[in-house]
Design a protein around this motif. Structure first.
Motif, PDB file in Angstrom:
ATOM      1  N   VAL A  47     -13.018   1.217  -6.342  1.00  0.00           N
ATOM      2  CA  VAL A  47     -12.304   0.542  -5.651  1.00  0.00           C
ATOM      3  C   VAL A  47     -10.701   0.533  -6.004  1.00  0.00           C
ATOM      4  O   VAL A  47      -9.571   0.746  -5.187  1.00  0.00           O
ATOM      5  N   GLY A  48     -10.729   0.740  -7.416  1.00  0.00           N
ATOM      6  CA  GLY A  48      -9.514   1.003  -8.112  1.00  0.00           C
ATOM      7  C   GLY A  48      -8.794   2.321  -7.630  1.00  0.00           C
ATOM      8  O   GLY A  48      -7.633   2.286  -7.519  1.00  0.00           O
ATOM      9  N   VAL A  49      -9.763   2.961  -7.372  1.00  0.00           N
ATOM     10  CA  VAL A  49      -9.056   4.639  -6.997  1.00  0.00           C
ATOM     11  C   VAL A  49      -8.698   4.762  -5.626  1.00  0.00           C
ATOM     12  O   VAL A  49      -7.498   5.370  -5.480  1.00  0.00           O
ATOM     13  N   ILE A  50      -9.075   4.013  -4.675  1.00  0.00           N
ATOM     14  CA  ILE A  50      -8.803   3.690  -3.525  1.00  0.00           C
ATOM     15  C   ILE A  50      -7.494   3.064  -3.325  1.00  0.00           C
ATOM     16  O   ILE A  50      -6.664   3.617  -2.546  1.00  0.00           O
ATOM     17  N   ILE A  51      -7.399   1.998  -4.001  1.00  0.00           N
ATOM     18  CA  ILE A  51      -6.034   1.240  -3.869  1.00  0.00           C
ATOM     19  C   ILE A  51      -5.009   2.082  -4.506  1.00  0.00           C
ATOM     20  O   ILE A  51      -3.991   2.098  -3.999  1.00  0.00           O
ATOM     21  N   ALA A  52      -5.177   2.921  -5.752  1.00  0.00           N
ATOM     22  CA  ALA A  52      -4.429   3.630  -6.288  1.00  0.00           C
ATOM     23  C   ALA A  52      -3.906   4.802  -5.431  1.00  0.00           C
ATOM     24  O   ALA A  52      -2.743   5.217  -5.340  1.00  0.00           O
ATOM     25  N   LEU A  53      -4.749   5.301  -4.732  1.00  0.00           N
ATOM     26  CA  LEU A  53      -4.477   6.573  -3.802  1.00  0.00           C
ATOM     27  C   LEU A  53      -3.506   6.059  -2.484  1.00  0.00           C
ATOM     28  O   LEU A  53      -2.529   6.538  -2.096  1.00  0.00           O
ATOM     29  N   LEU A  54      -3.797   4.646  -2.051  1.00  0.00           N
ATOM     30  CA  LEU A  54      -3.209   3.945  -1.049  1.00  0.00           C
ATOM     31  C   LEU A  54      -1.603   3.927  -1.568  1.00  0.00           C
ATOM     32  O   LEU A  54      -0.627   4.153  -0.844  1.00  0.00           O
ATOM     33  N   VAL A  55      -1.534   3.232  -2.755  1.00  0.00           N
ATOM     34  CA  VAL A  55      -0.254   3.037  -3.439  1.00  0.00           C
ATOM     35  C   VAL A  55       0.517   4.267  -3.591  1.00  0.00           C
ATOM     36  O   VAL A  55       1.939   4.203  -3.332  1.00  0.00           O
ATOM     37  N   LEU A  56       0.129   5.266  -3.814  1.00  0.00           N
ATOM     38  CA  LEU A  56       0.820   6.674  -4.287  1.00  0.00           C
ATOM     39  C   LEU A  56       1.054   7.598  -3.211  1.00  0.00           C
ATOM     40  O   LEU A  56       1.409   8.694  -3.262  1.00  0.00           O
ATOM     41  N   LEU A  57       0.397   7.145  -2.034  1.00  0.00           N
ATOM     42  CA  LEU A  57       0.269   7.828  -0.773  1.00  0.00           C
ATOM     43  C   LEU A  57       1.694   8.422  -0.349  1.00  0.00           C
ATOM     44  O   LEU A  57       1.984   9.494  -0.007  1.00  0.00           O
ATOM     45  N   PRO A  58       2.780   7.382  -0.442  1.00  0.00           N
ATOM     46  CA  PRO A  58       4.301   7.992  -0.161  1.00  0.00           C
ATOM     47  C   PRO A  58       4.907   8.859  -0.900  1.00  0.00           C
ATOM     48  O   PRO A  58       5.257  10.103  -0.617  1.00  0.00           O
ATOM     49  N   GLU A  59       4.426   8.850  -2.143  1.00  0.00           N
ATOM     50  CA  GLU A  59       5.027   9.807  -3.041  1.00  0.00           C
ATOM     51  C   GLU A  59       4.164  11.327  -2.936  1.00  0.00           C
ATOM     52  O   GLU A  59       4.792  12.198  -3.026  1.00  0.00           O
ATOM     53  N   THR A  60       3.087  10.932  -2.667  1.00  0.00           N
ATOM     54  CA  THR A  60       2.046  12.227  -2.400  1.00  0.00           C
ATOM     55  C   THR A  60       2.659  12.932  -1.122  1.00  0.00           C
ATOM     56  O   THR A  60       2.959  14.344  -1.203  1.00  0.00           O
TER      57      THR A  60
END
Length: 366
Positions: free
Chosen positions: A258-271
């Motif tokens: 769950v934490g990984v998925i949320i982190a991926l969502l939050v960092l998606l703009p930078e990615t």
């Protein structure tokens, strides 16, 4: 045709951040049904794309490395606010929330984003070229911050378990702020040229000539809309997290997913922003975004949770377990070998992506 589409894009990227914030206000603190999640998800994706657009407008106005810094700091400040809010909600899992989020950010940025950008740039342009002086300084700062904040608590004896004592936590928080402040000063004032893109001959590219610079008014408007979009991204990600958590539990996966998925969502703009820069052969900008995000995540999160721990009840677990310690050590060693030559091939990108895949696999099957 492009001239006709530009006003549509401008309206779209202006409306979606406002819509995301409105949805956030309407759904905050409520249990979302499947229909509401289906409505929120495309708005969340649109807010991510709008954030990338407005970040690029601001970056083009202020130039590098200021543009990368704006996006990294903006995302991290909102991410820190989300972490503190979730910790304030309490619960057994809140004690490791800061550690898990920060470590996920480090793995995503230093292996996921860096690996993708090196692979894309080297496949597209032959080799990925960047400035080893600036990238090496950023990597050294990330490694020091991660060790002081996430490794040492595992071995200190001031408190039982992987926790800092009050004095140790204060030292780690102050050290994080000082190191981050020194890096920002180095990046933007004394040695700004170390963090600018370079040509294949090693010459610094001080100007971006792919489009005309936006006006100050346009840049300020984009800065405000960037803030709205990021608030919408992080807030809506928190809103859909219970649905993600239920799906993860139904699939029989470990809760850390769950934490990984949320982190991926939050960092998606930078990615997305980093990948766009890599496609344009501006790998240094991509690395500024990736390592700057990792640094800001540690340098701002640890002081924030240290301050919040004054009034928050329960333990604050920051020390990593043995498996994650091995992954962090290997990431630092591999990243150092990648940075030293100042250029990378698809092999280096693949190595970082394999490390990121290993992190994801261990999150699913610890």
């Amino acid at each position: 045709m492009i001239a006709r589409l530009r006003p549509v894009m401008t309206r779209w990227t202006s409306l979606v951040p406002a819509l995301a914030v409105v949805l956030l206000v309407l759904t905050w603190g409520r249990d979302l049904s499947g229909a509401v999640v289906a409505l929120v998800t495309p708005v969340l994706a649109g807010a991510v794309l709008a954030a990338v657009h407005h970040a690029e407008v601001v970056a083009h106005r202020v130039g590098e490395p200021f543009g990368s810094l704006v996006l990294a700091v903006a995302v991290t400040i909102i991410e820190v606010a989300l972490i503190v809010t979730l910790m304030a909600d309490g619960g057994d899992k809140s004690s490791t929330l800061a550690r898990d989020t920060v470590f996920a950010a480090v793995m995503i940025t230093c292996n996921g984003i860096v690996g993708l950008c090196l692979l894309v740039a080297s496949l597209r342009h032959g080799t990925a070229v960047f400035n080893p002086e600036g990238t090496g300084a950023a990597l050294a700062t990330v490694a020091t911050l991660a060790t002081l904040s996430l490794v040492l608590p595992t071995f200190t004896t001031g408190k039982p378990g992987p926790e800092f004592s009050g004095v140790q936590l204060t030292f780690a928080a102050l050290s994080s702020l000082i190191l981050y402040g020194l890096f920002v000063a180095t990046q933007t004032v004394r040695h700004r040229d170390y963090f600018l893109p370079v040509t294949r001959q090693g010459d610094v590219i001080s100007a971006d000539d792919h489009a005309g610079r936006p006006s100050s008014r346009t840049a300020l408007l984009s800065l405000g809309l960037l803030g709205l979009a990021l608030i919408g991204v992080v807030g809506l990600a928190k809103g859909v997290s219970p649905t993600i958590e239920s799906a993860v539990e139904a699939a029989g996966l470990h809760h850390a997913v769950v934490g990984v998925i949320i982190a991926l969502l939050v960092l998606l703009p930078e990615t997305i922003a980093a990948l766009r820069s890599a496609r344009r052969d501006r790998v240094q900008t991509s690395l500024n975004l990736a390592l700057g995000s990792a640094m800001a995540s540690i340098g701002l999160t640890i002081p924030a949770v240290a301050l919040a721990s004054i009034w928050l009840s329960g333990p604050l677990v920051l020390g990593l377990g043995s498996t994650h310690l091995v992954l962090l050590a290997l990431t630092i060693v591999v990243s150092s070998l990648t940075v030293v030559p100042g250029r990378a091939t698809p092999l280096q990108g693949g190595v970082h992506l394999v490390l990121f895949a290993a992190y994801l696999e261990l999150a699913i099957n610890p």
